[in-house]
Design an enzyme around this catalytic site. Structure first.
Site, PDB file in Angstrom:
ATOM      1  N   ALA A 156     -46.081   1.475 118.127  1.00  0.00           N
ATOM      2  CA  ALA A 156     -46.919   2.495 117.489  1.00  0.00           C
ATOM      3  C   ALA A 156     -47.142   3.706 118.387  1.00  0.00           C
ATOM      4  O   ALA A 156     -47.154   4.846 117.913  1.00  0.00           O
ATOM      5  CB  ALA A 156     -48.269   1.884 117.105  1.00  0.00           C
ATOM      6  N   GLU A 157     -47.309   3.476 119.681  1.00  0.00           N
ATOM      7  CA  GLU A 157     -47.663   4.560 120.587  1.00  0.00           C
ATOM      8  C   GLU A 157     -46.461   5.376 121.060  1.00  0.00           C
ATOM      9  O   GLU A 157     -46.552   6.588 121.177  1.00  0.00           O
ATOM     10  CB  GLU A 157     -48.422   4.007 121.798  1.00  0.00           C
ATOM     11  N   SER A 158     -45.341   4.703 121.397  1.00  0.00           N
ATOM     12  CA  SER A 158     -44.220   5.441 121.995  1.00  0.00           C
ATOM     13  C   SER A 158     -42.874   5.170 121.347  1.00  0.00           C
ATOM     14  O   SER A 158     -41.868   5.742 121.755  1.00  0.00           O
ATOM     15  CB  SER A 158     -44.097   5.070 123.478  1.00  0.00           C
TER      16      SER A 158
END
Length: 179
Positions: A62-64
């Site tokens: 989700a983040e990277s």
């Protein structure tokens, strides 16, 4: 009659070949969409900090999107998107004795170690996983303010659905990947 047997045999072979191709395609898609290239590091650090490796992978996705060189508009860095300020604070919690710099957040082992530590701290602080994930994304102070606001949290423990758009998106993304 003989032609029917040949047709059925050919159909059976095509079904088996099709099933094999679907399986290979599915496996390829899963490896591409959810690479486990950091398996050894994730499993080691997740176990050390007592967090679910699947949650670590969900946050990384989700983040990277598994890019160790990712940098957000807020300056968060690496696989688990940790800001330099959070990283400095986390270094006081792990006390490794190694003076890391913000650029070390682009090193997968360092980023995953400190990301797992942050998840562990947040899971200990907040009883609800969605609240912990919101704090991972927005910060502890911001989430504490939200929890004290009855428009955002009725019980002071869990955030109301769709009350904070960006963080709810991270929570939905991570919890969907865990399901």
């Amino acid at each position: 009659m003989r032609r029917s047997v040949k047709t059925l045999l050919l159909l059976a072979v095509l079904v088996v070949v099709g099933a094999c191709l679907l399986r290979l395609g599915h496996d390829y898609f899963m490896r591409t969409a959810y690479p486990l290239g950091y398996r050894e590091i994730v499993e080691e650090e997740a176990q050390t900090q007592g967090v679910d490796p699947a949650l670590v992978y969900a946050v990384m996705k989700a983040e990277s999107n598994f890019d160790p060189n990712a940098t957000s508009h807020a300056g968060a860095r690496g696989l688990m998107q940790i800001t330099p300020d959070t990283f400095d604070w986390l270094q006081t919690k792990l006390r490794e004795g190694v003076p890391y710099t913000a650029d070390d957040l682009y090193t997968p082992r360092v980023n995953i170690r400190y990301g797992c530590k942050f998840l562990q701290i947040l899971q200990d602080k907040y009883s609800e996983q969605t609240t912990a994930l919101s704090a991972y994304n927005a910060g502890i102070g911001t989430v504490n303010n939200w929890l004290s606001n009855p428009d955002v949290s009725q019980d002071g423990v869990e955030l109301e659905p769709d009350s904070v758009s960006g963080d709810r998106a991270l929570c939905k993304c991570c919890t969907a990947k865990l399901s």
